[in-house]
Scaffold this motif. Structure first.
Motif, mmCIF file in Angstrom:
data_model
loop_
_atom_site.group_PDB
_atom_site.id
_atom_site.type_symbol
_atom_site.label_atom_id
_atom_site.label_comp_id
_atom_site.label_asym_id
_atom_site.label_seq_id
_atom_site.Cartn_x
_atom_site.Cartn_y
_atom_site.Cartn_z
ATOM 1 N N ILE A 126 -6.417 0.796 -1.502
ATOM 2 C CA ILE A 126 -5.367 0.894 -2.517
ATOM 3 C C ILE A 126 -4.123 1.509 -1.904
ATOM 4 O O ILE A 126 -4.210 2.492 -1.157
ATOM 5 N N ALA A 162 -7.215 5.410 -0.441
ATOM 6 C CA ALA A 162 -5.971 5.343 -1.208
ATOM 7 C C ALA A 162 -4.847 6.044 -0.465
ATOM 8 O O ALA A 162 -4.982 7.201 -0.073
ATOM 9 N N ILE A 198 -5.287 -3.706 -2.845
ATOM 10 C CA ILE A 198 -4.597 -3.559 -4.126
ATOM 11 C C ILE A 198 -3.301 -2.786 -3.907
ATOM 12 O O ILE A 198 -3.312 -1.699 -3.327
ATOM 13 N N ASN A 210 -0.199 -1.075 -6.020
ATOM 14 C CA ASN A 210 0.226 -0.663 -7.355
ATOM 15 C C ASN A 210 1.726 -0.399 -7.346
ATOM 16 O O ASN A 210 2.198 0.536 -6.694
#
Length: 679
Positions: free
Chosen positions: A213, A234, A252, A254
């Motif tokens: 992430i 992350a 991913i 964000n």
């Protein structure tokens, strides 16, 4: 200096840590720089009033007319030094920005430092060894994670290593990543929750640990802290709070509430396209929504408004932002919630979501869950789980610190009730005395210092081979193993100070429940005490006794210990019948001479000639079962015996004295014999 000349000069540099877009070089290696550049870099620092001591590395960009002056104050002393300050200079726009990392919990760190200095630097070989250690341990396999302190520490732990004084050592046991069960605690406050887009990722199962992430515009890093607490891969970047972090590809991405705060439409588009370029599987885009009535209360500015806080906001309608993303990316955009959208590069994953999005619902369990919002709520919570919290408190007192998950048997229950052991400790401190925990902490720290000091006598295993709970203690009470060893060494040296030993023995006699100092020629000679009271002694005296016992062993058959104040000796006394007789018989005496590293043993085999302990009452207190009986016995016996020759007599001598007085001992009683019984 213009952009073309700068690019050409940077291209000439073959030394330094070379990356695709930039190179890093330590100030001590500036001799390899082209002459023009060698003078230009310090001139930039001087022009911006940056002290020469506030930077020691330069980052030269290969494709931009830009450089950064970086300050790593621990470059030569820390194997992976953290960044303290960066000065980013845009030479094309003639702008600069200073970012401080002094208070950051997760600052950028350096690797492969040997590439930033010259081969003739005295630290070069050591830096090469440090890098080789990491390579051999497999720590550089995923280079996207190694650039930040917290992530690097997690990688080291997951690979089964410990970082001790900057070097890697194999751990005796590997700490496994915690299970990240997706169950949100029902008492969590809103300000501690994940952001709305992150909640949706949890709901659909994307925060189970299988996906990397990247938070593009992470702000102060609230989401990242929660994700990292669950052991997730992350990372993040933010133009204000984390500007030096690299923007890296991840499963991913964000882009959370970023587009609506960028007033320049071209920059807004660049942000969206940049985030999409970094996306390997899913891009999550979220924005603020509002209707015309709400927007009309603010002052218009470009295609947005200026809020009452003097910030720019571009409020969207749901259909407006969806159409904007589709138009810019030419991809399907899936609306997940108001203002939240998923765009998939992994089309199989997209179909999987569309087929199953309503079948799975995970709730996030907050590892950073807060304590109750007010005293009443906290009181109710404590009353409801009083036995649990009392048991937890006793564990804290035993350890002298907050227990790790595997150190408290009911940790899972604690997580359900309040979120974590750390939060539980904050809660119980509202009801229990914090001074108790501080006392327990002091006692535990002293025990550890004793342990390390005595380890120097028997060459125990190095720290890297110690159990995990001990490593936690070292971190909690000393920070590093090196500090613990230094304090233990100083402590050990103090046992050779006879003046200190004398003062501590005098102090101990006053503080101990029982014990006695013997005098010779009017001067304190020795302190004698029962072994049960050793733990109550000042720490230096505990080390004094402990050092002696390294040459003897356990005290199974010993009851009394005599500390010889000035001779560096300890005498151990073992009695038969110490706990069930008013007159124990000395059967073993051991004299330990620490200076000579020698031990003398004296056995008293003939029972009748064994010395008796006539003043046993001086060495016990009311915690001993026979204390009251012993006190009454000694009061009568010693009164008579002192008159006839003192305390140091054998069993045979005592029987003769008692016979003269027509007295017989029956257990703890003195019985006067009748005339008929004397015959």
């Amino acid at each position: 200096m213009d952009a073309q000349l700068f690019a050409n000069l940077v291209k000439e540099i073959s030394s330094g840590k070379q990356l695709p877009d930039a190179l890093y070089l330590h100030k001590d290696a500036f001799s390899v720089l082209p002459k023009t550049l060698k003078g230009f870099i310090p001139a930039v620092a001087q022009a911006l009033n940056i002290d020469d001591n506030d930077w020691n590395l330069v980052k030269l960009f290969k494709k931009e007319f830009r450089l950064s002056l970086l300050h790593y104050p621990d470059f030569y002393t820390d194997s992976y030094p953290p960044l303290k300050q960066s000065l980013n200079v845009d030479l094309a726009k003639l702008t600069h920005k200073i970012t401080l990392y002094s208070d950051s919990e997760n600052p950028p760190i350096l690797h492969r430092k040997e590439a930033m200095i010259l081969a003739d630097n005295p630290h070069y070989d050591t830096f090469c060894e440090i890098t080789k250690e990491g390579e051999n341990a497999g720590l550089y396999e995923n280079s996207r994670l190694i650039g930040f302190k917290r992530s690097w520490e997690n990688i080291i732990t997951r690979h089964g290593y410990e970082l001790v004084d900057g070097r890697l050592f194999r751990s005796s046991a590997v700490i496994q990543p915690e299970d990240i069960g997706i169950d949100r605690h029902k008492t969590a406050l809103v300000r501690h929750e994940l952001s709305a887009p992150m909640k949706t990722l949890a709901k659909y199962g994307y925060l189970e640990g299988s996906y990397s992430i990247f938070d593009y515009g992470c702000g102060r890093g609230d989401d990242l802290r929660e994700l990292e607490a669950h052991g997730l891969d992350a990372l993040g970047w933010d133009p204000k709070f984390q500007p030096d972090n690299e923007k890296i590809n991840s499963d991913i991405i964000n882009l959370g509430f970023v587009l609506n705060v960028i007033e320049d439409q071209d920059e807004r588009l660049d942000a969206l396209l940049g985030a999409w370029e970094l996306t390997d599987r899913i891009l999550v885009v979220s924005v603020m929504l509002a209707n015309e009535n709400y927007i009309s209360q603010f002052k218009s500015y470009k295609d947005g408004v200026i809020t009452s806080r003097n910030t720019f906001q571009k409020y969207y309608a749901q259909s407006e932002i969806k159409a904007y993303i589709e138009r810019c990316l030419q991809e399907n955009v899936i609306a997940i919630a108001p203002g939240i959208f998923y765009i998939f590069k992994d089309k199989q994953l997209e179909q999987h979501l569309l087929q199953n999005r309503h079948k799975r619902a995970y709730k996030w369990q907050y590892l950073t869950a807060p304590e109750p919002v007010n005293e009443d709520q906290a009181r109710i919570l404590f009353a409801k789980h009083q036995q649990l919290f009392e048991s937890f408190w006793l564990t804290c007192l035993t350890l002298g610190r907050c227990p790790a998950n595997n150190e408290f048997a009911q940790t899972e229950k604690i997580k359900e009730v309040v979120g974590s052991n750390k939060k539980a400790l904050q809660l119980v401190l509202k009801w229990f005395e914090e001074d108790e925990l501080k006392t327990a902490e002091t006692m535990r720290k002293e025990d550890l210092l004793l342990y390390f000091a005595l380890a120097m006598f028997e060459k125990r295993k190095p720290y890297t081979q110690q159990p995990e709970d001990l490593k936690r203690d070292i971190k909690a009470f000393f920070d590093t193993y090196k500090i613990a060893q230094h304090q233990a060494t100083e402590l050990l040296f103090q046992i050779a100070d006879s003046a200190l030993i004398e003062s501590l023995c005098i102090e101990a006699e006053k503080l101990l429940p029982a014990g006695k100092i013997d005098f010779e020629n009017g001067q304190p000679h020795a302190l004698t005490l029962h072994k049960d009271f050793i733990t109550l002694l000042p720490l230096v005296l505990r080390v004094y006794i402990g050092a002696a016992l390294q040459m003897y062993g356990e005290l199974d058959d010993i009851q009394l210990i005599k500390i010889h104040i000035h001779s560096g000796k300890v005498t151990l006394l073992g009695y038969e019948g110490f706990y069930d007789s008013p007159l124990p018989q000395l059967k073993e005496r051991v004299k330990i001479k620490m200076a000579d590293q020698d031990v003398d043993f004296f056995d008293y085999i003939i029972e009748e000639k064994r010395p008796l302990l006539l003043n046993k009452i001086d060495y016990i207190d009311d915690t001993f079962d026979d204390y009251k009986k012993q006190k009454a016995f000694n009061k009568r016996l010693l009164k008579d015996l002192i008159k006839v020759g003192g305390l140091n007599i054998s069993k045979l001598q005592l029987e003769a004295l008692l016979h003269e007085k027509n007295v017989k001992i029956n257990k703890y009683k003195l019985i006067r014999l009748q005339a008929s019984q004397l015959l």
